[in-house]
Design a protein around this motif. Sequence first.
Motif, short mmCIF file in Angstrom:
data_model
loop_
_atom_site.label_atom_id
_atom_site.label_comp_id
_atom_site.label_asym_id
_atom_site.label_seq_id
_atom_site.Cartn_x
_atom_site.Cartn_y
_atom_site.Cartn_z
N GLN A 192 0.83 -1.21 0.00
CA GLN A 192 0.00 0.00 0.00
C GLN A 192 0.86 1.26 0.00
N LYS A 193 0.34 2.30 -0.64
CA LYS A 193 1.04 3.59 -0.63
C LYS A 193 0.09 4.65 -0.08
N ILE A 194 0.60 5.53 0.75
CA ILE A 194 -0.28 6.58 1.29
C ILE A 194 0.40 7.94 1.24
N ASP A 195 -0.43 8.97 1.25
CA ASP A 195 0.09 10.33 1.29
C ASP A 195 0.52 10.66 2.72
N ILE A 196 1.62 11.33 2.82
CA ILE A 196 2.06 11.76 4.14
C ILE A 196 1.85 13.26 4.31
N THR A 197 2.28 14.03 3.32
CA THR A 197 2.23 15.49 3.50
C THR A 197 1.14 16.17 2.70
N LYS A 198 0.44 15.41 1.82
CA LYS A 198 -0.57 16.05 0.98
C LYS A 198 -1.66 16.66 1.86
N ASN A 199 -1.97 17.92 1.61
CA ASN A 199 -2.97 18.66 2.37
C ASN A 199 -2.62 18.79 3.85
N LYS A 200 -1.37 18.49 4.18
CA LYS A 200 -0.97 18.62 5.59
C LYS A 200 0.34 19.40 5.63
N PRO A 201 0.30 20.67 5.33
CA PRO A 201 1.56 21.42 5.26
C PRO A 201 2.28 21.48 6.60
N GLU A 202 1.53 21.26 7.70
CA GLU A 202 2.19 21.39 9.00
C GLU A 202 2.96 20.12 9.38
N THR A 203 2.78 19.05 8.61
CA THR A 203 3.52 17.82 8.92
C THR A 203 4.92 17.93 8.32
N THR A 204 5.86 18.27 9.16
CA THR A 204 7.23 18.43 8.65
C THR A 204 8.21 17.56 9.41
N ARG A 205 7.82 17.12 10.58
CA ARG A 205 8.73 16.25 11.35
C ARG A 205 8.06 14.92 11.59
N LEU A 206 8.71 13.86 11.19
CA LEU A 206 8.12 12.53 11.36
C LEU A 206 8.94 11.74 12.37
N HIS A 207 8.21 10.88 13.05
CA HIS A 207 8.84 9.93 13.97
C HIS A 207 8.48 8.56 13.39
N ILE A 208 9.46 7.83 12.92
CA ILE A 208 9.15 6.52 12.37
C ILE A 208 9.72 5.46 13.31
N GLY A 209 8.83 4.77 13.99
CA GLY A 209 9.26 3.83 15.02
C GLY A 209 9.11 2.40 14.54
N MET A 210 10.00 1.53 15.04
CA MET A 210 9.90 0.13 14.66
C MET A 210 9.95 -0.74 15.90
N GLY A 211 9.05 -1.70 15.95
CA GLY A 211 9.02 -2.59 17.10
C GLY A 211 8.94 -4.04 16.63
N TRP A 212 9.30 -4.95 17.50
CA TRP A 212 9.23 -6.37 17.18
C TRP A 212 9.35 -7.16 18.46
N LYS A 213 9.04 -8.42 18.38
CA LYS A 213 9.26 -9.30 19.53
C LYS A 213 10.07 -10.48 19.06
N SER A 214 11.06 -10.86 19.81
CA SER A 214 11.82 -12.04 19.41
C SER A 214 11.89 -13.00 20.57
N GLN A 215 11.81 -14.28 20.26
CA GLN A 215 11.84 -15.28 21.32
C GLN A 215 13.20 -15.27 22.02
N HIS A 216 14.23 -15.19 21.21
CA HIS A 216 15.57 -15.13 21.77
C HIS A 216 15.98 -13.68 21.72
N HIS A 217 17.00 -13.37 22.49
CA HIS A 217 17.42 -11.98 22.46
C HIS A 217 18.27 -11.71 21.25
N PHE A 218 17.61 -11.53 20.12
CA PHE A 218 18.32 -11.26 18.89
C PHE A 218 18.81 -9.82 18.90
N ASP A 219 19.90 -9.63 18.22
CA ASP A 219 20.45 -8.31 18.07
C ASP A 219 19.94 -7.74 16.76
N ILE A 220 18.83 -7.02 16.79
CA ILE A 220 18.23 -6.54 15.55
C ILE A 220 18.54 -5.06 15.37
#
Lengths: 380, 436
Positions: free
Chosen positions: A9-37
């Motif tokens: 899927q593709k989505i608009d991020i800034t279209k019609n939202k001129p005030e959106t200038t700073r993004l926080h892109i977070g990533m999470g996951w769960k691993s059974q073992h303590h993987f070094d990701i």
Amino acid sequence: MVISLVKGQKIDITKNKPETTRLHIGMGWKSQHHFDIDVSAFMLGEDEKIIREEDFVFYGQPYSSNKSVQLETSISSVEKQHFLIDLLKVPTVVKKIAFTLTIYESELNGHTFEAVSDIVLRIVDSRKQEEMAAFPIDYSFTKESAIVLGSLYRYGDQWKFHAVGAGFFGGLADLCKEYGVEVDDQPTDTNTQVETTTVSSLPNERFQVVQERDAAVSGEEIPKQPAEPIHLKRESGVQFDEQRIETLSQRNDDLISLFADKDEDTASRSTGDSSETVHTLPTFLDDSQEEDYDSFIQSLTDVERAFLVKFDGGSISLDLAKSFLKQKGLMVALFINGINEKAFEHLGDNLLEVQANSIVVFDEFHSLVLSMKERANHEH
Amino acid sequence: MNIKKRDSTAILNSLSGGVVPSRGLQYILVGRSQEATQIIKDLEEVKKGTSIIKFFIGSFGSGKSFIQALIQQIGFKENFVVTKADFTPERRLYGSDQKAVALYTELMKNLSIATVPEGGALSTIFDKWITDVQEQVVQMRGYGSVELDNPNFIADVEHEITRLVSKMDVFTGGYDFARILTQYYQGFIHDDSELQRKALRWIRGEYRTKTEARADLGVRDTINDDNYYNYLKIMSQFVRQIGYSGLVVNFDEAINLYKITHPHTREKNYESILKIFNDTLQGNMEGLYITFGGTLEFLEDERRGLFSYGALKRRLETNRFETSEFRDLTQPVIKLTPLKHEETFVLLQKLRDIHAVHYKYQSNVTNEEIKRYIQKEYARPGALENLMVGDIVRGFLGALNILHQNPGFDRTEIFEEEAVAASPANINSRFSRLEG
């Protein structure tokens, strides 16, 4: 409303939202073992290759050349790591920013994304603190050891996001190669190659054939000196950010003076000077201290004053103190506590300490008790 | 730098021994100023009558105990009664065999105030209160002075004690508490220190059987595993009534709750945390500041940590939008981010200055040398994962001690990387003969 993305899927991020200038892109996951990701971001040009190696953001290089993309370890329990992206600062030649997950030394340890679940990427408008979209991966991987989660890309003068969610074999080094980042995992032999071509192009009969002028003009450009290859090994040398040191030092000074302000004791007030190795040794009995002493002495009752005058060499035996106080109908512990409360208020600290067989004056107040004694003698 | 001798002594001694100093923390507080300002604000709120609960979460050596010591120091300044207890296998929030009341006993033993900072302030607090009550009675009833041999006066004081304590009767156990205070007062009047000791023993939860308590003090109940929490609440009300700002309770080593093997017991302990959490936030208690210090798994482990308990997970999940750029320190969980190299550097700088002021000399350790020292420490294998700030600090203080006491000591051994320093000079010296 939070948009839940599906693969592709593709989505608009800034279209019609001129005030959106700073993004926080977070990533999470769960691993059974303590993987070094590890999470990384590649800032790519028109040709899907990195433009400058400084624009490859990963654990070894936590921000891009102009700090438009920064990598941080999350303090939130929802995600593990995140990028902060200042869209206005992203150089115009950068057309796309790809976000990836890789497992550190996956080949060595035989780790793959098979054992990792609940992978999610969240896009948050950092300024408004509003979650815009989330891309939860609801399918599982098998032997892949790298994932391209998605990418921000320019579309006209707007930014859009493409949820990729594709797994790859190989590790960070392979991804780097894919995006044109030179890493020192593979020994690069560009130098030797250049040399051999030069040698072969040299004519055998030297000094006999003169090169045509135009041939030299159409000759190949001198190859650029290969950039210093990026180290993917985790052996970060300790570097210091002078600016941070400055602010930290300043904040600590502020804090000390905050404490000193709360404390009514003007004597302990910090001068706010922490520069280099210049120290002022504590001066005893400066003016402000004398004022504190006076106000303390004035706050004492007659009995308390008489008691302190009885001190000899900064201490008094417990028996002597008890018999003295008993005549006045006072309890030792409470009486000492009373004096200490007054000292705490006027001098910023306790004055007396009850030990096994004696009551002692703390070192720095010896002079105070001495001067009280002198005053008392004088009055006599 | 101006620092009190007592502060510098505490700092240098404690840090050399690898423990957190109990005073003067503001001088070595680097990179935690946001947290410190928040604590000051929180305590202001508590003073006004709210209750607050906080969880300080961080890995080993990240400064949980440091923050709690800081809370204590600020608490003293703001006229709080402060106490603390570490969780151990024998001290829990919920348990049978006196494991829960043992925690309460520990709290009562460690009760401290600014003038009695090392614990054991319970009797001082009571004595002070009794003196206050007596003076009030003198003024209200028009006695000339404190008349300890006048039975009317004593009856009036006892009456006043019961009246004041009965304000706290809303809590279960308020009656017995008043009775114990009266007994303590009796002990004071009749110079019966034995009776006073018994009353204190009771308050500390050290009576094990009801019969013994009834025989000694004439009360119906004892403080035990099931009701200790009520008495903790009473205590927090009591200290406010007698003029303190409130009660600060610091619990540390919460990993020991996580380590409880029996799932049911563990859950019961988490249930107690939930109860305290709800009580503080729903306004059932006034003037209580409770903190827990624990590691990340204690909080977030979904099988054994607090997050294994659904109700707590919902309440304690961190603000989704918090970044290290935009902290939200008003939420119940405060994660202590590890100190970075710059913080370590500034800390060592401060320690160099404190050391110099303390021993009254001019330090010649330069900033560059401190940087090299840190670099050298981190160059050791595994340092990045295992080296804690506390260790670096200890080593650095050791180095300062050596340099201060032995001015002739070869400082390159401390601050230079091995085998780098001397070589260029040697090479030149080999040719010096030829030049001449």
